[in-house]
Design a protein around this motif. Structure first.
Motif, short mmCIF file in Angstrom:
data_model
loop_
_atom_site.label_atom_id
_atom_site.label_comp_id
_atom_site.label_asym_id
_atom_site.label_seq_id
_atom_site.Cartn_x
_atom_site.Cartn_y
_atom_site.Cartn_z
N GLN A 88 0.83 -1.21 0.00
CA GLN A 88 0.00 0.00 0.00
C GLN A 88 0.87 1.26 0.00
N LEU A 89 1.93 1.27 0.80
CA LEU A 89 2.76 2.47 0.91
C LEU A 89 3.71 2.64 -0.28
N LEU A 90 4.10 1.51 -0.89
CA LEU A 90 4.96 1.60 -2.07
C LEU A 90 4.14 1.66 -3.36
N ASP A 91 2.82 1.51 -3.22
CA ASP A 91 1.91 1.56 -4.36
C ASP A 91 2.32 0.54 -5.42
N ASP A 92 2.59 -0.68 -4.95
CA ASP A 92 3.04 -1.75 -5.85
C ASP A 92 2.73 -3.09 -5.19
N THR A 93 2.12 -3.99 -5.92
CA THR A 93 1.78 -5.30 -5.36
C THR A 93 2.82 -6.36 -5.68
N GLN A 94 3.80 -6.03 -6.53
CA GLN A 94 4.83 -6.99 -6.92
C GLN A 94 6.12 -6.64 -6.17
N LEU A 95 6.29 -7.24 -5.00
CA LEU A 95 7.43 -6.94 -4.14
C LEU A 95 8.23 -8.20 -3.84
N TYR A 96 9.52 -8.01 -3.60
CA TYR A 96 10.37 -9.08 -3.09
C TYR A 96 11.13 -8.52 -1.89
N LEU A 97 11.83 -9.38 -1.16
CA LEU A 97 12.63 -8.92 -0.02
C LEU A 97 14.08 -8.75 -0.46
N HIS A 98 14.57 -7.50 -0.35
CA HIS A 98 16.00 -7.26 -0.57
C HIS A 98 16.80 -8.06 0.45
N HIS A 99 16.33 -8.09 1.67
CA HIS A 99 16.80 -9.05 2.67
C HIS A 99 15.87 -9.05 3.87
N CYS A 100 16.01 -10.10 4.66
CA CYS A 100 15.31 -10.23 5.94
C CYS A 100 16.38 -10.46 6.99
N LYS A 101 16.31 -9.74 8.11
CA LYS A 101 17.31 -9.92 9.15
C LYS A 101 16.68 -9.77 10.52
N THR A 102 17.36 -10.33 11.52
CA THR A 102 17.00 -10.11 12.91
C THR A 102 18.21 -9.51 13.61
N ASN A 103 18.02 -8.35 14.23
CA ASN A 103 19.06 -7.74 15.04
C ASN A 103 18.84 -8.11 16.50
N MET A 104 19.86 -8.66 17.13
CA MET A 104 19.77 -9.14 18.51
C MET A 104 20.81 -8.41 19.35
N LYS A 105 20.34 -7.54 20.23
CA LYS A 105 21.26 -6.80 21.10
C LYS A 105 21.31 -7.49 22.45
N PRO A 106 22.41 -8.18 22.74
CA PRO A 106 22.51 -8.83 24.04
C PRO A 106 22.49 -7.80 25.18
N SER A 107 21.93 -8.19 26.30
CA SER A 107 21.92 -7.30 27.46
C SER A 107 23.35 -6.89 27.81
N ILE A 108 23.53 -5.66 28.20
CA ILE A 108 24.80 -5.05 28.63
C ILE A 108 25.80 -4.91 27.48
N GLU A 109 25.98 -5.97 26.67
CA GLU A 109 27.03 -5.98 25.65
C GLU A 109 26.57 -5.52 24.27
N GLY A 110 25.27 -5.42 24.04
CA GLY A 110 24.78 -5.07 22.70
C GLY A 110 25.14 -3.65 22.32
N THR A 111 25.83 -3.46 21.21
CA THR A 111 26.39 -2.16 20.86
C THR A 111 25.50 -1.39 19.88
N VAL A 112 25.98 -0.21 19.49
CA VAL A 112 25.18 0.76 18.75
C VAL A 112 25.11 0.44 17.26
N TRP A 113 24.08 1.05 16.62
CA TRP A 113 24.03 1.21 15.17
C TRP A 113 24.01 2.71 14.94
N HIS A 114 25.03 3.24 14.30
CA HIS A 114 25.12 4.69 14.11
C HIS A 114 24.04 5.19 13.15
N TRP A 115 23.81 6.51 13.17
CA TRP A 115 22.82 7.10 12.29
C TRP A 115 23.12 6.75 10.83
N HIS A 116 22.10 6.30 10.13
CA HIS A 116 22.29 5.92 8.73
C HIS A 116 20.95 5.89 8.00
#
Length: 271
Positions: A88-116
């Protein structure tokens, strides 16, 4: 799931739209169980950090044949609430996934993702037009102390900003120079913390500036990202392309799934 005119207007203005209660408690539990199983797989598409080598980022869960494949993730990518909303937002019904990912930030140790901006990288992948959108889904309670995602409202309207290659984190990527981010922040509303309960979603434009901080809490923070691109906007050939799990060469349109497909996928979980 049909978006209202007001939701579409808000997305066009801000470059993102929060989707409360996108997934049910049962669906979150299924995806969490699958994530726990997959994060122990040894595969090129899993990046680790921290003292115990915990998984930070994992790719390819929606693709049969990938070592990280999951029928639940494949279903997630094709729901009316995900694929349908992106269409609906891309106004296109023919879509694929450029990629699928899961980001997992461990407690205490999980670090940053800078502005991008995601299109900072995806244009380098060979994609010509910034017509992509990403849906993020929370598998845990997202809090500011836990390193939640932040969005800079309206930043997508500036177009793509030339990125630099950041090597300060375990998953190296193209980030936006700090001076450009500061200049944008002087002109735009304050960054918005994307917090919420498990099952909350947000969809955002590929040029929307976003970042996340260190996870200082005692709880892990897991979030799924589905990056949709029109099949008419695939990447062209580039020198030294990134791996297929992060820059898909399969541009076959995703087939819509039933709204209960994640729950039904439990029958297909590998032993």
């Amino acid at each position: 799931m049909r978006l209202t005119a007001e939701q579409k207007t808000r997305y066009a203005r801000d470059g993102f739209l929060v989707l409360p209660n996108l997934l049910s408690t049962d669906e979150v539990a299924i995806l969490t169980t699958e994530t726990e199983r997959l994060r122990h797989v040894e595969a090129d598409g899993i990046f680790r950090e921290g003292g115990e080598g915990q998984a930070k980022t994992m790719f390819g869960m929606h693709r049969p044949g990938q070592p990280t494949w999951s029928s639940a993730y494949q279903a997630l990518a094709c729901l009316p609430r995900t694929l349908g909303v992106a269409g609906q937002l891309l106004d296109d019904t023919q879509l694929y996934l450029h990629h699928c990912k899961t980001n997992m930030k461990p407690s205490i140790e999980g670090t940053v993702w800078h502005w991008h901006q995601d299109f900072g990288t995806w244009h380098i992948d060979g994609i010509a037009e910034p017509r992509l959108a990403t849906i993020m889904v929370m598998l845990d309670q997202a809090t500011e102390i836990g390193g939640c995602l932040y969005m800079l409202p309206g930043s997508h309207r500036a177009g793509r900003l030339d990125p630099y290659f950041d090597e300060s984190t375990v998953y190296r990527f193209w980030a936006t120079p700090a001076d450009r981010v500061r200049a944008m922040m002087r002109q735009l509303p304050s960054p918005v913390a994307i917090t919420g309960a498990p099952g909350t979603g947000v969809i955002f434009d590929c040029n929307t500036l976003h970042a996340s901080g260190h996870n200082l809490s005692g709880h892990d923070r897991w979030q799924v990202y589905l990056c949709y691109n029109p099949c008419s906007n695939p990447p062209c050939d580039v020198e030294d392309p990134r791996p297929d799990y992060v820059c898909s060469r399969n541009w076959t349109p995703l087939e819509p799934a039933a709204d209960n497909a994640i729950v039904e996928s439990r029958q297909a979980v590998p032993a």
